[in-house]
Design an enzyme around this catalytic site. Structure first.
Site, short mmCIF file in Angstrom:
data_model
loop_
_atom_site.label_atom_id
_atom_site.label_comp_id
_atom_site.label_asym_id
_atom_site.label_seq_id
_atom_site.Cartn_x
_atom_site.Cartn_y
_atom_site.Cartn_z
N TRP A 157 63.67 -10.26 54.17
CA TRP A 157 63.46 -11.26 53.11
C TRP A 157 61.96 -11.37 52.89
CZ3 TRP A 157 66.96 -16.09 54.53
CH2 TRP A 157 68.30 -15.69 54.57
N ARG A 208 55.54 -10.28 43.85
CA ARG A 208 55.59 -10.69 42.45
C ARG A 208 56.47 -9.75 41.63
NH1 ARG A 208 49.45 -8.68 41.49
NH2 ARG A 208 49.87 -6.90 40.14
N HIS A 259 56.88 -4.50 53.72
CA HIS A 259 58.24 -4.24 54.18
C HIS A 259 59.18 -3.82 53.07
CE1 HIS A 259 57.43 -6.84 58.01
NE2 HIS A 259 56.83 -5.67 58.03
N GLU A 299 64.22 -12.09 58.85
CA GLU A 299 63.73 -13.44 58.59
C GLU A 299 64.82 -14.49 58.78
OE1 GLU A 299 60.68 -10.78 57.08
OE2 GLU A 299 62.87 -10.78 56.91
N GLU A 321 45.68 -12.91 40.90
CA GLU A 321 46.09 -12.89 42.30
C GLU A 321 45.36 -13.93 43.14
OE1 GLU A 321 48.04 -11.79 44.49
OE2 GLU A 321 49.20 -10.15 43.60
#
Length: 497
Positions: free
Chosen positions: A175, A179, A197, A238, A287
């Site tokens: 998880w 963006r 990941h 997660e 960002e």
């Protein structure tokens, strides 16, 4: 020294109960007037971050069906007096008054707790299944997808939702937050960075020539996006970490069209597949470093095949930019917790670690106890800093910040006044620093364009430890340390005379 980890006070099972808690703190602002998702909601959210105001909940969004809502600044600094980290602490079940050191310590300790796997519940018991849209009915055109910055490449459905993905063999379910930009009602594109990941999992599917099943989750238990935004080690699920955080399993439900489980309390779940190729141009986007980006890149395409949502759904947004916003409070805090856990695992004497919020996740501070020399006989400050650098230069979290400062723990690294004074008076302008070359985060603004493109450059460890003197440090020339207790009491007793 850091106190033992604070135990969870309250678990919020969904986003709505969390918002009720913010409301009770005076940290939620319900906005009833009509607000546009095209820049206006994000502009209000950004100003809320910059003024440290209550989180805005937009209850009347123009252009969408009544009841569809937006939430800004879900985990930014709190407006509650004396409790700046309240939104962050409450997100992981800790009291609103939790300190930075307690928060980081709690997250670091949770890494060593056995994961608690999620609990699969029946479809009819899951709030996120109140409305199910399939086929052509599953379109993002129904929702208030926000435009975050004027210079962005498009509207961004994902700034605070988690992407659920698992490896083809099912060994690892991840998880994470990355963006995602809208292409049209049925398609999106977003960053899939190889070192992250989601990039690792996507690459496994791409090598098989198969599109990757995904679910994009908005809202739900506030710990979900928080944990999705912190850099847990590769291979850690997660959902199990969240269960360990609470000491009880998180409830999940099976998706409609893909073989994935998602949080049952989610506000909105988008399902589909991510293309094998990098087929669409993504960006630019403002960002976390705080600058208007001009960068674009080719990225995979998310196809929308199903959408489920609660009645009157709430879509969270993060108006990312100059500090302090959710990237700094969540990813920065998570990186600090990982750094603390890694240094403790290496049996180095460390009090705490902290990513200074207003340094835009570009810096890390590590503090050590004043008796560290007794704990490491024969080791000087240069060698201790080198040992810290040895550990962190080989870790993802350690390499995610450009500069690490090693200081004595007479400094609170979460107190900007304390920290600025220490950096100015204890960090040598040229010497007592060691650089380690290798991977650097491509979105860190302090590197050259060539270094960011190559994702390679130096990270630097600064030895700011005080020399041996008396009890291990000099007294501060401050009210707290330069005057006897009796004089301090007398001054305070008559302060308002």
């Amino acid at each position: 020294m850091t106190r033992p980890a604070t135990r969870p006070a309250t678990r919020f099972g969904d986003l709505r109960s969390y918002l009720d808690a913010l409301d009770a703190l005076g940290d939620l602002k319900r906005i009833h007037r009509s607000v546009s998702a095209d820049l206006e909601a994000a502009a209000i959210s950004r100003l809320s971050c910059e003024r440290q105001s209550p989180a805005p909940l937009f209850e009347n969004v123009a252009g969408v069906a009544p009841g569809f809502r937006l939430l800004g600044a879900p985990a930014a600094l709190s407006a509650a007096p004396g409790r700046p980290l309240a939104r962050v602490a409450l997100s992981v079940g800790l009291p609103a008054e939790t300190t930075a050191a307690e928060l980081v310590d709690h997250l670091a300790r949770t890494r060593d707790v056995a994961p608690v796997p999620p609990k699969l519940i029946a479809r009819q018991d899951a709030a996120c299944k109140e409305n199910v849209l399939l086929g052509e009915d599953a379109t993002l055109d129904l929702f208030p997808v926000p435009q975050i910055h004027e210079f962005d490449g498009g509207r961004y459905p994902n700034t605070w939702g988690i992407i659920v993905a698992k490896t083809p063999d099912g060994r690892w379910t991840n998880w994470s937050i990355a963006r995602i930009m809208l292409i049209d009602g049925k398609h999106m594109t977003g960053l899939v960075i190889p070192a992250q990941h989601i990039g690792m999992i996507w690459q496994e599917w791409a090598e098989l020539g198969q599109p990757m099943p995904y679910a994009l989750v908005q809202g739900g238990d506030p710990a979900i996006p928080f944990v999705g935004g912190i850099p847990l080690p590769r291979g850690v699920d997660e959902a199990g970490y969240i269960g360990a955080l609470y000491g009880q399993p998180l409830e999940v439900v099976r998706c409609e069209t893909v073989d994935l489980d998602v949080p049952a309390s989610a506000e909105i779940v988008i399902e589909g597949h991510l293309s094998v190729g990098r087929d669409a141009r993504e960006g630019p986007f403002g960002e976390f470093a705080g600058y208007a980006s001009t960068h674009t890149s080719m990225q995979p395409v998310y196809t929308v095949e199903a959408i489920t949502h609660r009645n009157d759904p709430i879509w969270p947004l993060v108006a990312e930019g100059r500090p302090v916003d959710e990237f700094h409070t969540v990813t920065g805090v998570g990186q600090a917790a990982e750094v603390l856990a890694e240094l403790r695992a290496a049996e180095l004497p460390v009090t705490t670690a902290w990513s200074p919020l207003r340094a835009a996740s570009h810096w890390m501070v590590v503090t050590v106890p004043r008796d560290w020399r007794q704990m490491l006989p024969g080791v000087d400050s240069a060698e201790l800093t080198h040992r810290i650098g040895t550990v962190l230069s080989q870790s993802h979290s350690g390499r995610a910040t450009a500069a690490t400062f090693v200081l004595d723990d007479d400094i609170d690294p979460a107190d900007d006044t304390d920290l600025l004074w220490a950096l100015a008076t204890r960090i040598h302008p040229l010497d007592r620093a060691e650089a380690w070359y290798g991977f650097v985060h491509p979105l860190l603004n302090c590197y050259t364009g060539e270094e960011r493109a190559a994702q390679s450059g130096p990270i630097v460890f600064h030895d700011g430890l005080l020399p041996v003197s008396g009890e291990g440090r000099l007294a501060h020339s401050s009210f707290a340390e330069a005057y006897p207790a009796a004089i301090r009491r007398q001054v305070l007793d008559h302060w308002d005379d």
